[in-house]
Design a protein around this motif. Structure first.
Motif, PDB file in Angstrom:
ATOM      1  N   ASP A 210       7.858  -8.839  11.892  1.00  0.00           N
ATOM      2  CA  ASP A 210       7.615  -7.419  11.648  1.00  0.00           C
ATOM      3  C   ASP A 210       7.505  -6.733  13.012  1.00  0.00           C
ATOM      4  N   PRO A 211       8.620  -6.175  13.498  1.00  0.00           N
ATOM      5  CA  PRO A 211       8.658  -5.644  14.863  1.00  0.00           C
ATOM      6  C   PRO A 211       7.586  -4.590  15.128  1.00  0.00           C
ATOM      7  N   ALA A 212       7.326  -3.739  14.142  1.00  0.00           N
ATOM      8  CA  ALA A 212       6.337  -2.673  14.351  1.00  0.00           C
ATOM      9  C   ALA A 212       4.948  -3.265  14.532  1.00  0.00           C
ATOM     10  N   LEU A 213       4.633  -4.250  13.700  1.00  0.00           N
ATOM     11  CA  LEU A 213       3.322  -4.899  13.798  1.00  0.00           C
ATOM     12  C   LEU A 213       3.184  -5.627  15.132  1.00  0.00           C
ATOM     13  N   ARG A 214       4.237  -6.309  15.545  1.00  0.00           N
ATOM     14  CA  ARG A 214       4.207  -7.010  16.832  1.00  0.00           C
ATOM     15  C   ARG A 214       3.980  -6.023  17.982  1.00  0.00           C
ATOM     16  N   ALA A 215       4.694  -4.913  17.918  1.00  0.00           N
ATOM     17  CA  ALA A 215       4.559  -3.915  18.981  1.00  0.00           C
ATOM     18  C   ALA A 215       3.135  -3.387  19.027  1.00  0.00           C
ATOM     19  N   GLN A 216       2.541  -3.197  17.849  1.00  0.00           N
ATOM     20  CA  GLN A 216       1.171  -2.678  17.790  1.00  0.00           C
ATOM     21  C   GLN A 216       0.185  -3.679  18.378  1.00  0.00           C
ATOM     22  N   LEU A 217       0.345  -4.958  18.008  1.00  0.00           N
ATOM     23  CA  LEU A 217      -0.547  -5.995  18.540  1.00  0.00           C
ATOM     24  C   LEU A 217      -0.413  -6.101  20.060  1.00  0.00           C
ATOM     25  N   LEU A 218       0.817  -6.021  20.535  1.00  0.00           N
ATOM     26  CA  LEU A 218       1.042  -6.121  21.978  1.00  0.00           C
ATOM     27  C   LEU A 218       0.438  -4.926  22.710  1.00  0.00           C
ATOM     28  N   ALA A 219       0.551  -3.753  22.074  1.00  0.00           N
ATOM     29  CA  ALA A 219      -0.019  -2.556  22.700  1.00  0.00           C
ATOM     30  C   ALA A 219      -1.538  -2.673  22.776  1.00  0.00           C
ATOM     31  N   GLU A 220      -2.145  -3.189  21.699  1.00  0.00           N
ATOM     32  CA  GLU A 220      -3.595  -3.376  21.699  1.00  0.00           C
ATOM     33  C   GLU A 220      -4.013  -4.366  22.779  1.00  0.00           C
TER      34      GLU A 220
ATOM     35  N   HIS B 212      -6.288 -13.877  21.592  1.00  0.00           N
ATOM     36  CA  HIS B 212      -6.822 -15.203  21.299  1.00  0.00           C
ATOM     37  C   HIS B 212      -8.167 -15.099  20.575  1.00  0.00           C
ATOM     38  N   ARG B 213      -9.034 -14.201  21.028  1.00  0.00           N
ATOM     39  CA  ARG B 213     -10.330 -14.022  20.365  1.00  0.00           C
ATOM     40  C   ARG B 213     -10.145 -13.478  18.963  1.00  0.00           C
TER      41      ARG B 213
ATOM     42  N   HIS C 292      -2.839 -21.777  23.636  1.00  0.00           N
ATOM     43  CA  HIS C 292      -3.402 -21.330  24.909  1.00  0.00           C
ATOM     44  C   HIS C 292      -3.568 -19.811  24.878  1.00  0.00           C
ATOM     45  N   PRO C 293      -4.662 -19.282  25.450  1.00  0.00           N
ATOM     46  CA  PRO C 293      -4.874 -17.827  25.441  1.00  0.00           C
ATOM     47  C   PRO C 293      -3.713 -17.026  26.037  1.00  0.00           C
ATOM     48  N   ASN C 294      -2.905 -17.644  26.882  1.00  0.00           N
ATOM     49  CA  ASN C 294      -1.759 -16.923  27.464  1.00  0.00           C
ATOM     50  C   ASN C 294      -0.505 -16.995  26.610  1.00  0.00           C
ATOM     51  N   ASP C 295      -0.552 -17.744  25.525  1.00  0.00           N
ATOM     52  CA  ASP C 295       0.655 -17.958  24.720  1.00  0.00           C
ATOM     53  C   ASP C 295       0.856 -16.778  23.774  1.00  0.00           C
ATOM     54  N   THR C 296       1.165 -15.642  24.366  1.00  0.00           N
ATOM     55  CA  THR C 296       1.196 -14.375  23.632  1.00  0.00           C
ATOM     56  C   THR C 296       2.109 -14.408  22.409  1.00  0.00           C
ATOM     57  N   LYS C 297       3.295 -14.970  22.563  1.00  0.00           N
ATOM     58  CA  LYS C 297       4.238 -14.936  21.435  1.00  0.00           C
ATOM     59  C   LYS C 297       3.685 -15.632  20.205  1.00  0.00           C
ATOM     60  N   ARG C 298       3.111 -16.810  20.414  1.00  0.00           N
ATOM     61  CA  ARG C 298       2.604 -17.562  19.256  1.00  0.00           C
ATOM     62  C   ARG C 298       1.327 -16.926  18.708  1.00  0.00           C
ATOM     63  N   LEU C 299       0.515 -16.346  19.589  1.00  0.00           N
ATOM     64  CA  LEU C 299      -0.688 -15.653  19.116  1.00  0.00           C
ATOM     65  C   LEU C 299      -0.285 -14.460  18.248  1.00  0.00           C
ATOM     66  N   VAL C 300       0.720 -13.729  18.689  1.00  0.00           N
ATOM     67  CA  VAL C 300       1.178 -12.564  17.926  1.00  0.00           C
ATOM     68  C   VAL C 300       1.730 -13.003  16.577  1.00  0.00           C
ATOM     69  N   ARG C 301       2.522 -14.056  16.580  1.00  0.00           N
ATOM     70  CA  ARG C 301       3.085 -14.526  15.311  1.00  0.00           C
ATOM     71  C   ARG C 301       1.973 -14.961  14.345  1.00  0.00           C
ATOM     72  N   ALA C 302       0.992 -15.663  14.873  1.00  0.00           N
ATOM     73  CA  ALA C 302      -0.091 -16.150  14.014  1.00  0.00           C
ATOM     74  C   ALA C 302      -0.874 -14.977  13.420  1.00  0.00           C
ATOM     75  N   LEU C 303      -1.149 -13.974  14.249  1.00  0.00           N
ATOM     76  CA  LEU C 303      -1.860 -12.791  13.747  1.00  0.00           C
ATOM     77  C   LEU C 303      -0.999 -12.035  12.738  1.00  0.00           C
TER      78      LEU C 303
END
Length: 310
Positions: free
Chosen positions: A123-133, A147-148, A162-173
Motif C-alpha cells: 500500500d504505497p500511500a500507507l508506506r509513504a505515511q509511515l516513512l514520513a512519520e 521499531h518501537r 534490526h531497528p535500521n531495517d526500515t523496509k521490513r519494519l514498514v512492511r510489518a506495520l
RNA sequence: GGCCAGGUAGCUCAGUAGGUAGAGCAACGGACUGAAAAUCCGUGUGUCGGCGGUUCGACCCCGCCCCUGGCCA
C-alpha cells in the motif's frame, strides 16, 4: 498459495554471469522442456541488455516464459511473480512438457519452493505515511520510531528485525495496520516442515573467476549499447517504475544521465566501475542464499553437462 | 642535473608532543516472506617506499638511496 507444482519442475540457478542461459537452452532442447525465467528484472519489456535476457535465437529454439511480462514503468512483486509462475508451469505441464525454471532471484525461487503468505499487497500511500512519520521522529532525535511502534503490536517480529531495517519494519506495520494481525502470524511458510521435492542445480565458480566473467560481461553490455537502451527507455516511459529502476546497470546509468544536469557529472568510466562492483555484490548475496537453501546442489558447468549429457 | 610536493589497506586519502595506525569505496561473511538486481547487519585484510642513524621505543626526527608528479635548467 500452493507450491505443489514445484515438485514436477526442474530448477537451474547460480550467481549472475555463471552461464545459466546457455546450459538451460541445451538441456531444454534435449528433454523437450520449456524455460520459465526466474528473474526479477527480465520481466520488464525493453530492459534487454542490462538484464542479459536470452537472445532471439535462444528464444526461438526453446519456448521462454515470464520474460517481458510487464512494462518498465509498472511495479512488480514476488507475489505477482509466484502467481504467474504457478499458472504458467501448470499450462506447460498440461501440455506434457517439463517446466525448467532458470534464473538468479533466490527470493522468487524460495517462494516457488515453499510458498509465501497470502496477505495484503503493498500500500504505497500507507508506506509513504509511515516513512514520513519516521522521518519526522528522526528530526526529534528519535531514531527507532518504527521499531518501537512495531514492538507494541508484534513483539516477535520486532525482536527479529534490526531497528535500521526500515523496509521490513514498514512492511510489518503495513500488514498489521491493514489486517489487525501481526505479520508473524502470516509468515509461517518458510519455517514449516517441508519435503525437499525439487533439486536445484546451482552453478558454482571460484569467486575470482566469477569476478572476471562479471567484469567482462559488464564491459560487453556497455559496448552493446546499454546507455542508449536506458536513454530510449526513459524517452519512452519518462521515469521507470520504483522496482524496475533498481536493476543493476540501469540505476547507475540513470544516475549518470541525471548527473549531466548538475555541476557534479558522473563519468562513464566511473559508472562502468560502479556497475561492476554492484554486480559482484549481487553475486555474493546470491551465493549466500544458495548456501542457506538445502535444495541447492552445487555443480560446475562441466559437471552439469556430464550429469545431463548436454 | 637543481628545487618543490608526495610515497600509509586493493583504490582515494587522513593521522600521531615519538608509544607498531583509521575513514570512504572495494573485498569478505551473514540476514532476508508482496521493493529482493532491493534492503539491513557484521568483519580491517597494513614490512606506514628502502637501508642506516638518534632513541628505552621511529610511520613520525636525521642522513643516504629509490619511485611518482610539478617547476627550473
Amino acid at each position: 498459495m500452493s507450491t505443489f507444482f514445484a515438485k514436477n519442475c526442474l530448477f537451474l540457478t547460480g550467481p549472475t554471469a555463471s552461464g545459466k542461459t546457455a546450459l538451460a537452452v541445451a538441456l531444454a532442447r534435449k528433454i523437450g522442456a520449456e524455460i520459465l525465467s526466474l528473474d526479477s528484472m527480465a520481466v520488464y519489456r525493453g530492459m534487454d541488455i542490462g538484464t542479459a535476457k536470452p537472445t532471439t535465437t535462444e528464444r526461438a529454439a526453446v519456448p521462454h516464459h515470464l520474460v517481458d511480462v510487464v512494462e518498465p514503468n509498472e511495479d512488480f512483486s514476488v507475489a505477482e511473480y509466484l502467481e504467474l509462475a504457478r499458472r504458467t508451469a501448470e499450462e506447460v505441464l498440461s501440455r506434457g512438457k517439463t517446466p525448467l525454471f532458470v534464473g538468479g532471484t533466490p527470493l522468487y525461487m524460495k517462494a516457488l519452493l515453499r510458498g509465501i503468505f497470502d496477505g495484503p499487497p503493498a500500500d504505497p500511500a500507507l508506506r509513504a505515511q509511515l516513512l514520513a512519520e519516521a522521518e519526522h521522529a528522526m528530526t526529534r532525535g528519535d531514531i527507532d520510531f518504527l521499531h518501537r511502534r512495531l514492538a507494541e503490536s508484534d513483539p516477535a517480529t520486532a525482536a527479529r528485525l534490526h531497528p535500521n531495517d526500515t523496509k521490513r519494519l514498514v512492511r510489518a506495520l503495513e500488514v498489521f495496520l491493514l489486517t489487525g494481525r501481526p505479520i508473524s502470524a502470516f509468515q509461517t511458510q518458510f519455517s514449516e516442515p517441508h519435503e525437499e521435492t525439487a533439486t536445484v542445480w546451482t552453478l558454482d565458480w571460484p569467486r575470482e573467476e566469477l569476478h572476471r566473467r562479471i567484469n567482462a560481461r559488464v564491459d560487453a553490455m556497455f559496448a552493446a549499447g546499454l546507455v542508449t537502451e536506458v536513454e530510449t527507455l526513459t524517452a519512452k516511459y519518462g521515469t521507470l517504475s520504483f522496482t524496475a529502476r533498481q536493476a543493476v546497470g540501469y540505476r547507475e546509468v540513470i544516475a549518470m544521465l541525471e548527473s549531466r544536469e548538475t555541476d557534479t557529472p558522473i563519468s562513464l568510466a566511473e559508472t562502468v566501475e560502479e556497475v561492476k562492483a554492484h554486480t559482484r555484490q549481487l553475486a555474493r548475496r546470491q551465493c549466500t542464499w544458495f548456501r542457506s537453501l538445502p535444495e541447492c546442489r552445487s555443480v560446475t558447468v562441466e559437471e552439469f553437462r556430464e550429469i545431463h549429457g548436454v
